[in-house]
Motif scaffolding. Structure first.
Motif, PDB file in Angstrom:
ATOM      1  N   GLY A  94       0.082  -1.359  -0.290  1.00 20.90           N
ATOM      2  CA  GLY A  94      -0.295  -0.176  -0.285  1.00 20.90           C
ATOM      3  C   GLY A  94       1.238   1.338  -0.046  1.00 20.90           C
ATOM      4  N   LEU A  95       0.646   2.418  -0.831  1.00 22.77           N
ATOM      5  CA  LEU A  95       1.227   3.377  -0.986  1.00 22.77           C
ATOM      6  C   LEU A  95       0.691   4.465  -1.061  1.00 22.77           C
ATOM      7  CD1 LEU A  95       3.853   2.500  -4.018  1.00 22.77           C
ATOM      8  CD2 LEU A  95       4.507   2.691  -1.732  1.00 22.77           C
ATOM      9  N   LYS A  96       1.250   5.651  -0.501  1.00 22.28           N
ATOM     10  CA  LYS A  96       0.497   6.778  -0.074  1.00 22.28           C
ATOM     11  C   LYS A  96      -0.592   6.987  -1.509  1.00 22.28           C
ATOM     12  CE  LYS A  96      -0.177  11.765   1.518  1.00 22.28           C
ATOM     13  NZ  LYS A  96       0.274  12.785   0.784  1.00 22.28           N
ATOM     14  N   PRO A  97      -1.438   7.627  -1.263  1.00 20.61           N
ATOM     15  CA  PRO A  97      -2.501   8.120  -3.374  1.00 20.61           C
ATOM     16  C   PRO A  97      -1.021   8.971  -3.278  1.00 20.61           C
ATOM     17  CG  PRO A  97      -3.532   7.898  -1.752  1.00 20.61           C
ATOM     18  CD  PRO A  97      -2.394   7.840  -0.916  1.00 20.61           C
ATOM     19  N   GLY A  98      -0.764   8.484  -4.891  1.00 22.90           N
ATOM     20  CA  GLY A  98      -0.069   9.539  -5.363  1.00 22.90           C
ATOM     21  C   GLY A  98       1.642   9.254  -5.652  1.00 22.90           C
ATOM     22  N   ARG A  99       2.014   8.292  -4.914  1.00 24.70           N
ATOM     23  CA  ARG A  99       2.966   8.938  -3.772  1.00 24.70           C
ATOM     24  C   ARG A  99       3.495   7.291  -4.612  1.00 24.70           C
ATOM     25  NH1 ARG A  99       6.379  13.433  -3.645  1.00 24.70           N
ATOM     26  NH2 ARG A  99       7.760  12.069  -2.810  1.00 24.70           N
ATOM     27  N   LYS A 100       5.146   6.946  -4.861  1.00 23.94           N
ATOM     28  CA  LYS A 100       5.449   5.609  -5.431  1.00 23.94           C
ATOM     29  C   LYS A 100       6.522   5.166  -4.755  1.00 23.94           C
ATOM     30  CE  LYS A 100       4.701   5.973  -9.814  1.00 23.94           C
ATOM     31  NZ  LYS A 100       5.879   5.760 -11.347  1.00 23.94           N
ATOM     32  N   ASP A 101       6.926   6.121  -3.450  1.00 25.27           N
ATOM     33  CA  ASP A 101       7.704   5.931  -2.509  1.00 25.27           C
ATOM     34  C   ASP A 101       7.419   6.356  -0.880  1.00 25.27           C
ATOM     35  OD1 ASP A 101       7.370   8.880  -2.083  1.00 25.27           O
ATOM     36  OD2 ASP A 101       9.195   9.409  -2.463  1.00 25.27           O
ATOM     37  N   THR A 102       6.035   5.765  -0.626  1.00 23.26           N
ATOM     38  CA  THR A 102       5.365   6.192   0.754  1.00 23.26           C
ATOM     39  C   THR A 102       5.097   4.400   0.973  1.00 23.26           C
ATOM     40  OG1 THR A 102       6.176   8.237   1.113  1.00 23.26           O
ATOM     41  CG2 THR A 102       4.716   8.322   2.469  1.00 23.26           C
ATOM     42  N   VAL A 103       4.653   4.300   2.222  1.00 21.65           N
ATOM     43  CA  VAL A 103       4.422   2.650   2.518  1.00 21.65           C
ATOM     44  C   VAL A 103       3.195   3.600   2.997  1.00 21.65           C
ATOM     45  CG1 VAL A 103       4.441   0.653   3.678  1.00 21.65           C
ATOM     46  CG2 VAL A 103       5.910   1.499   1.929  1.00 21.65           C
ATOM     47  N   ILE A 104       1.844   3.095   3.979  1.00 23.15           N
ATOM     48  CA  ILE A 104       1.338   3.092   4.551  1.00 23.15           C
ATOM     49  C   ILE A 104       0.995   1.885   4.766  1.00 23.15           C
ATOM     50  CG2 ILE A 104       0.480   5.322   3.232  1.00 23.15           C
ATOM     51  CD1 ILE A 104      -1.934   3.622   1.790  1.00 23.15           C
ATOM     52  N   ASN A 105       1.067   0.902   4.511  1.00 19.80           N
ATOM     53  CA  ASN A 105       0.217  -0.230   5.273  1.00 19.80           C
ATOM     54  C   ASN A 105       0.864  -1.310   6.251  1.00 19.80           C
ATOM     55  OD1 ASN A 105       1.410  -0.580   2.695  1.00 19.80           O
ATOM     56  ND2 ASN A 105      -0.028  -2.631   2.378  1.00 19.80           N
ATOM     57  N   PRO A 106       1.668  -1.022   6.928  1.00 25.15           N
ATOM     58  CA  PRO A 106       3.255  -2.086   7.835  1.00 25.15           C
ATOM     59  C   PRO A 106       2.104  -2.953   8.675  1.00 25.15           C
ATOM     60  CG  PRO A 106       2.580   0.465   8.766  1.00 25.15           C
ATOM     61  CD  PRO A 106       2.551   0.109   7.329  1.00 25.15           C
ATOM     62  N   ILE A 107       2.372  -3.966   8.796  1.00 29.47           N
ATOM     63  CA  ILE A 107       1.741  -4.893  10.062  1.00 29.47           C
ATOM     64  C   ILE A 107       2.713  -5.202  10.805  1.00 29.47           C
ATOM     65  CG2 ILE A 107       0.399  -6.207   7.890  1.00 29.47           C
ATOM     66  CD1 ILE A 107       2.283  -8.637   8.596  1.00 29.47           C
ATOM     67  N   LEU A 108       4.362  -4.665  10.762  1.00 30.11           N
ATOM     68  CA  LEU A 108       4.802  -5.232  12.003  1.00 30.11           C
ATOM     69  C   LEU A 108       5.799  -3.937  11.491  1.00 30.11           C
ATOM     70  CD1 LEU A 108       7.495  -8.138  13.036  1.00 30.11           C
ATOM     71  CD2 LEU A 108       8.631  -5.921  12.194  1.00 30.11           C
ATOM     72  N   ILE A 109       6.475  -3.303  12.932  1.00 31.85           N
ATOM     73  CA  ILE A 109       7.598  -2.265  13.152  1.00 31.85           C
ATOM     74  C   ILE A 109       8.734  -2.686  13.953  1.00 31.85           C
ATOM     75  CG2 ILE A 109       7.951   0.250  12.983  1.00 31.85           C
ATOM     76  CD1 ILE A 109       4.883   0.653  11.920  1.00 31.85           C
ATOM     77  N   ALA A 110       9.990  -1.915  13.566  1.00 30.77           N
ATOM     78  CA  ALA A 110      10.556  -2.370  14.602  1.00 30.77           C
ATOM     79  C   ALA A 110      11.794  -1.224  14.548  1.00 30.77           C
ATOM     80  CB  ALA A 110      11.519  -3.568  13.986  1.00 30.77           C
ATOM     81  N   LYS A 111      12.185  -0.812  15.569  1.00 32.36           N
ATOM     82  CA  LYS A 111      12.979   0.002  15.474  1.00 32.36           C
ATOM     83  C   LYS A 111      14.137  -0.237  16.933  1.00 32.36           C
ATOM     84  CE  LYS A 111      12.353   3.738  15.589  1.00 32.36           C
ATOM     85  NZ  LYS A 111      12.861   4.996  14.728  1.00 32.36           N
ATOM     86  N   THR A 112      15.368   0.130  16.351  1.00 32.96           N
ATOM     87  CA  THR A 112      16.134  -0.269  17.267  1.00 32.96           C
ATOM     88  C   THR A 112      17.218   1.314  18.386  1.00 32.96           C
ATOM     89  OG1 THR A 112      17.982  -1.471  15.552  1.00 32.96           O
ATOM     90  CG2 THR A 112      18.917  -0.637  17.584  1.00 32.96           C
ATOM     91  N   LEU A 113      16.800   0.927  20.284  1.00 36.88           N
ATOM     92  CA  LEU A 113      16.701   1.726  20.018  1.00 36.88           C
ATOM     93  C   LEU A 113      17.840   2.958  20.426  1.00 36.88           C
ATOM     94  CD1 LEU A 113      14.338   0.601  23.302  1.00 36.88           C
ATOM     95  CD2 LEU A 113      13.390   1.976  21.827  1.00 36.88           C
ATOM     96  N   SER A 114      17.696   3.644  20.687  1.00 38.17           N
ATOM     97  CA  SER A 114      18.711   4.432  21.123  1.00 38.17           C
ATOM     98  C   SER A 114      18.046   5.686  22.182  1.00 38.17           C
ATOM     99  CB  SER A 114      19.724   6.170  20.250  1.00 38.17           C
ATOM    100  OG  SER A 114      18.440   6.809  19.957  1.00 38.17           O
ATOM    101  N   ARG A 115      19.512   6.150  23.400  1.00 39.86           N
ATOM    102  CA  ARG A 115      19.113   6.790  24.862  1.00 39.86           C
ATOM    103  C   ARG A 115      18.887   7.740  23.933  1.00 39.86           C
ATOM    104  NH1 ARG A 115      24.620   4.535  26.042  1.00 39.86           N
ATOM    105  NH2 ARG A 115      24.510   2.804  27.338  1.00 39.86           N
ATOM    106  N   SER A 116      18.557   8.840  22.783  1.00 40.64           N
ATOM    107  CA  SER A 116      17.985  10.044  22.464  1.00 40.64           C
ATOM    108  C   SER A 116      16.746   9.311  22.021  1.00 40.64           C
ATOM    109  CB  SER A 116      18.968  11.178  21.476  1.00 40.64           C
ATOM    110  OG  SER A 116      19.266   9.863  20.025  1.00 40.64           O
ATOM    111  N   THR A 117      17.147   8.739  21.306  1.00 43.96           N
ATOM    112  CA  THR A 117      14.858   7.847  20.776  1.00 43.96           C
ATOM    113  C   THR A 117      14.489   7.742  21.454  1.00 43.96           C
ATOM    114  OG1 THR A 117      15.245   6.728  19.017  1.00 43.96           O
ATOM    115  CG2 THR A 117      15.537   9.562  18.600  1.00 43.96           C
ATOM    116  N   GLN A 118      14.914   7.001  22.493  1.00 44.29           N
ATOM    117  CA  GLN A 118      13.991   5.584  23.071  1.00 44.29           C
ATOM    118  C   GLN A 118      13.052   6.059  23.894  1.00 44.29           C
ATOM    119  OE1 GLN A 118      15.930   3.322  25.997  1.00 44.29           O
ATOM    120  NE2 GLN A 118      16.831   5.524  27.055  1.00 44.29           N
TER     121      GLN A 118
END
Length: 152
Positions: A94-118
């Motif tokens: 799934g892409l944002k309407p009118g875009r070819k580079d922006t996803v809209i339908n993730p089922i899983l998202i993973a983040k590697t934590l850093s001290r500044s953003t956790q």
């Protein structure tokens, strides 16, 4: 004596997207504000790459696509554009309407934590991710100690 401070410039989503296409750096966009994303450490990159490889091999020949780092995600409820470390998207993509580079339908998202953003990744950003209809799983990887959280 009063010191005048200038108000930061706000941008439309269209202005942000036009700037981001030309930029060598990645930026997050929310509510008119563009924020440069910090560069990752070698440990951060190794962990994100390892998870990407595990998911890629584990989901091979299944109806999923795995993205890493440079794939932009749009969260329409709050008009947030961001770049998760790893995303899994069920096919069809799934892409944002009118875009070819922006996803809209993730089922899983993973983040590697850093001290500044956790705190942001565990707090407001998780709240934002939960507004995505297809979102099911959130994986948080601590880069400073052997600890992984899986939230469903």
């Amino acid at each position: 004596m009063t010191i005048a401070t200038s108000k930061p410039k706000t941008y439309t989503a269209e202005e942000y997207l036009a700037l981001e296409v030309e930029s060598e750096l990645r930026h997050e966009y929310q509510a008119g504000e563009i924020v440069e994303m910090a560069g990752g450490t070698p440990a951060h990159n190794k962990l994100s790459s390892a998870l990407n490889a595990l998911l890629w091999f584990g989901l091979r020949k299944k109806p999923y696509t795995v993205f890493v780092t440079d794939q932009r995600l749009w969260i329409p409820v709050i008009d947030l554009y961001t770049y998760p470390d790893v995303m899994v998207v069920a096919d069809p993509l799934g892409l944002k309407p009118g875009r070819k580079d922006t996803v809209i339908n993730p089922i899983l998202i993973a983040k590697t934590l850093s001290r500044s953003t956790q705190n942001y990744d565990r707090g407001d950003k998780f709240v934002h991710y939960r507004t995505i209809e297809t979102f099911q799983d959130y994986v948080l990887i601590d880069q400073y100690r052997p600890f992984v959280e899986h939230i469903t």
